[in-house]
Design an enzyme around this catalytic site. Structure first.
Site, PDB file in Angstrom:
ATOM      1  N   THR A  77       0.808  -1.229   0.000  1.00 10.82           N
ATOM      2  CA  THR A  77       0.000   0.000   0.000  1.00 10.82           C
ATOM      3  C   THR A  77       0.837   1.273   0.000  1.00 10.82           C
ATOM      4  OG1 THR A  77      -1.895  -1.070   1.054  1.00 10.82           O
ATOM      5  CG2 THR A  77      -1.696   1.314   1.345  1.00 10.82           C
ATOM      6  N   ASP A 160      -3.479   5.919   7.504  1.00  7.78           N
ATOM      7  CA  ASP A 160      -2.619   7.102   7.587  1.00  7.78           C
ATOM      8  C   ASP A 160      -1.669   7.195   6.398  1.00  7.78           C
ATOM      9  OD1 ASP A 160      -0.974   4.966   8.346  1.00  7.78           O
ATOM     10  OD2 ASP A 160      -0.768   5.640  10.425  1.00  7.78           O
ATOM     11  N   ASP A 351      -3.564   0.778  -5.804  1.00 12.60           N
ATOM     12  CA  ASP A 351      -2.193   0.733  -5.289  1.00 12.60           C
ATOM     13  C   ASP A 351      -1.541  -0.637  -5.450  1.00 12.60           C
ATOM     14  OD1 ASP A 351      -3.896  -0.423  -3.447  1.00 12.60           O
ATOM     15  OD2 ASP A 351      -2.881   0.400  -1.693  1.00 12.60           O
ATOM     16  N   HIS A 352      -2.334  -1.647  -5.810  1.00 12.74           N
ATOM     17  CA  HIS A 352      -1.851  -3.009  -6.072  1.00 12.74           C
ATOM     18  C   HIS A 352      -3.073  -3.874  -6.341  1.00 12.74           C
ATOM     19  CE1 HIS A 352      -3.304  -3.997  -2.048  1.00 12.74           C
ATOM     20  NE2 HIS A 352      -2.575  -3.016  -1.562  1.00 12.74           N
TER      21      HIS A 352
END
Length: 544
Positions: A77, A160, A351-352
């Site tokens: 991530t 975060d 992101d993947h």
């Protein structure tokens, strides 16, 4: 008369010259949408389940890049979000994992932890974060620099790292979710010393309480979820307190044993909460209404949590994407109303990806295994004892990387490169490892294609380990339920990219592009410099 004709002629020339030299108006707002763990084939697999105003609106009115891959290992991530927004790979931007072993501090560190800053909006340490480990600028940094720090850039996510890393070093703010007994969005004193009133007001609405006050049932009749395997599957995980992975999931009664308000992350309602907060940010910060261009980076994280728990083929995963489609439709409707249709630009990506549950694949006699950390440690020790009469030469093993103890190696009169080479030669013989290379090999050899090229792009000479391993295709670490990601194989690397809105034409391309091409493409759209370590190229096909 001749004088009048001459003046008209000059006017005609001037007007045509002006039209040729005029430039289209830049978007008032750029919205980067990252959907955590979204495989490309979810677009096609669930296409008939989507409405006309969410994913299909982007696909039908925007430009879809259908053959996009991540070009590095590991596909995690933090690394994904960073690479998207910097236009480069870990060898340059320095975010080599979510967590990694710091060979200088001699301990494992988390990518955005920074205890020199204070939490804002909470009395816990969960806000002590910053992007200081990020070694380059992001496209959001470049936008503010180009505008002499005018305009705003804001990052929003449940996670975060997914809020912080996209908006880089100069962000107006980044906000992420603190669950447990709070259910609030918080930030760090890196950005500001107090929460703006619109965030405080949003937190007072207690939306996390609302979303977790009802069971999670399927949006439609469960019999219509034919894109997925049966509801009660042995390859799916369960919430603590559940006996079976079946609908409905009694969220109100499961909260106590599953982190209270943190449970929302493992449901599609975490995405709905993120959407609500993004809408509040657009209003509260007046985004898209300023003279300069603003940037909003939104990451929908619940897709990842749900995927990890249930896997690629679960009804829970399908339902999460059907509901996300509705959330996206609401976001686009909101943007049309508040910013104005044609005045904003969107890119949507992931992101993947993720692998199908290896245990499920294995049940179908498709090669898929689990990396056994305990057996690997035994094998590693046997190799070390055989060649060096010691089991103390490896300082750390994490993220499929060996960090060698240089002091111990030196004390035994050995050479680091020789030790690393022996480990690489031997560890490739472990049952679930397909390749093993030394850091020295990656430093001296230029791999231009294949899996070793991808590994090389993720290798950072200063930060990475001394021996790097690549598991067999279809191999993961962890439980036999749910899924994960991290490899350089297509199930983890192939993701969507869709551009939409101001300056973007309708269309598709099947040409091969890399995830690092997003940032330079957006930079070109905005007529600004790309991030300062960009290695990607401009996808020129997307522009009108």
């Amino acid at each position: 008369m001749k004088k009048i004709i001459f003046i008209l002629f000059l006017s005609f020339i001037f007007l045509n010259f002006s039209e040729e030299k005029s430039t289209p108006e830049k978007p008032k707002l750029v919205i980067g949408i990252v959907i955590d763990q979204m495989r490309y084939d979810y677009l096609t697999r669930y296409y008939n389940r989507f409405g006309n105003n969410g994913f299909k609106r982007l696909l039908n009115e925007g430009f879809s890049v259908e053959n996009v891959h991540f070009n590095y290992i590991p596909t995690y991530t933090a690394v994904g979000h960073t690479s998207i927004y910097t236009g480069t790979t870990p060898d340059h931007h320095g975010i080599i994992g979510n967590n990694w072993y710091d060979k200088f501090l001699k301990k494992s560190i988390y990518c955005v932890d920074d205890f020199t800053y204070a939490s804002v909006g909470t009395d816990s340490d969960y806000g002590q974060k910053s992007p200081y480990r990020l070694a380059t600028t992001t496209i959001t940094d470049q936008l503010l620099l180009a505008q002499n720090m005018r305009g705003k850039s804001i990052g929003i996510a449940l996670k975060d790292r997914s809020a912080i890393l996209p908006v880089g070093h100069t962000a107006t703010a980044a906000y992420w979710y603190e669950g447990k007994d709070k259910g609030h969005f918080i930030t760090s004193s890196f950005y500001r010393n107090d929460l703006p009133s619109w965030v405080t007001d949003f937190n007072k609405l207690q939306k996390a309480e609302y979303y977790t006050s009802k069971p999670w049932n399927t949006l439609y009749d469960i019999k219509t979820y034919t894109n997925s395997t049966a509801d009660n599957s042995i390859f799916e995980g369960v919430f603590t307190g559940e006996k079976l992975p079946i609908f409905p999931h009694d969220i109100p009664n499961l909260k106590k044993e599953n982190g209270n308000l943190s449970i929302i992350s493992d449901t599609p309602f975490g995405n709905s909460l993120t959407l609500d907060f993004a809408k509040a940010a657009i209003i509260g910060e007046n985004l898209g209404k300023n003279k300069d261009t603003d940037f909003l980076a939104i990451s929908f994280s619940s897709t990842d949590y749900v995927g990890h728990k249930y896997g690629v083929d679960a009804i829970e995963t399908e339902d999460t994407y059907v509901r996300l489609d509705r959330d996206l439709a609401e976001l686009f409707r909101f943007l049309d109303k508040k910013v104005g249709k044609g005045k904003y630009t969107i890119f949507l990506t992931a992101d993947h990806g993720a692998i199908r549950v290896p245990a499920y694949l294995d049940s179908l006699r498709i090669p898929a295994k689990y990396f056994n950390t305990r057996k690997f440690k035994t094998f590693l020790d046997s190799v070390s004892t055989k060649h060096f009469k010691s089991t103390e030469l490896v300082e750390n093993f994490s993220n499929y990387q060996l960090f060698l103890d240089k002091e111990k190696i030196d004390s035994l009169g050995l050479k680091l490169d020789d030790v690393a080479e022996i480990f690489a030669d031997e560890l490739v013989n472990f049952e679930t490892i397909s390749k093993a290379v030394t850091a020295k090999t990656l430093q001296k050899t230029n791999f231009t294609k294949g899996i070793l090229n991808v590994l090389q792009n993720g290798y950072n000479q200063k930060l990475s380990g001394d021996v790097l391993l690549i598991p067999n295709p279809g191999t993961i670490s962890g439980k036999r339920t749910g899924t994960t990601h991290g490899s350089g194989f297509s199930y983890d690397t192939h993701v969507p990219i869709i551009f939409y809105g101001n300056g973007i034409k309708k269309g598709t391309t099947k040409k091969r592009y890399e995830i690092t091409d997003i940032a330079p493409t957006i930079a070109n759209l905005l007529k600004i410099e790309a991030p300062n370590s960009t290695t990607g190229i401009i996808i020129e096909e997307v522009f009108k």
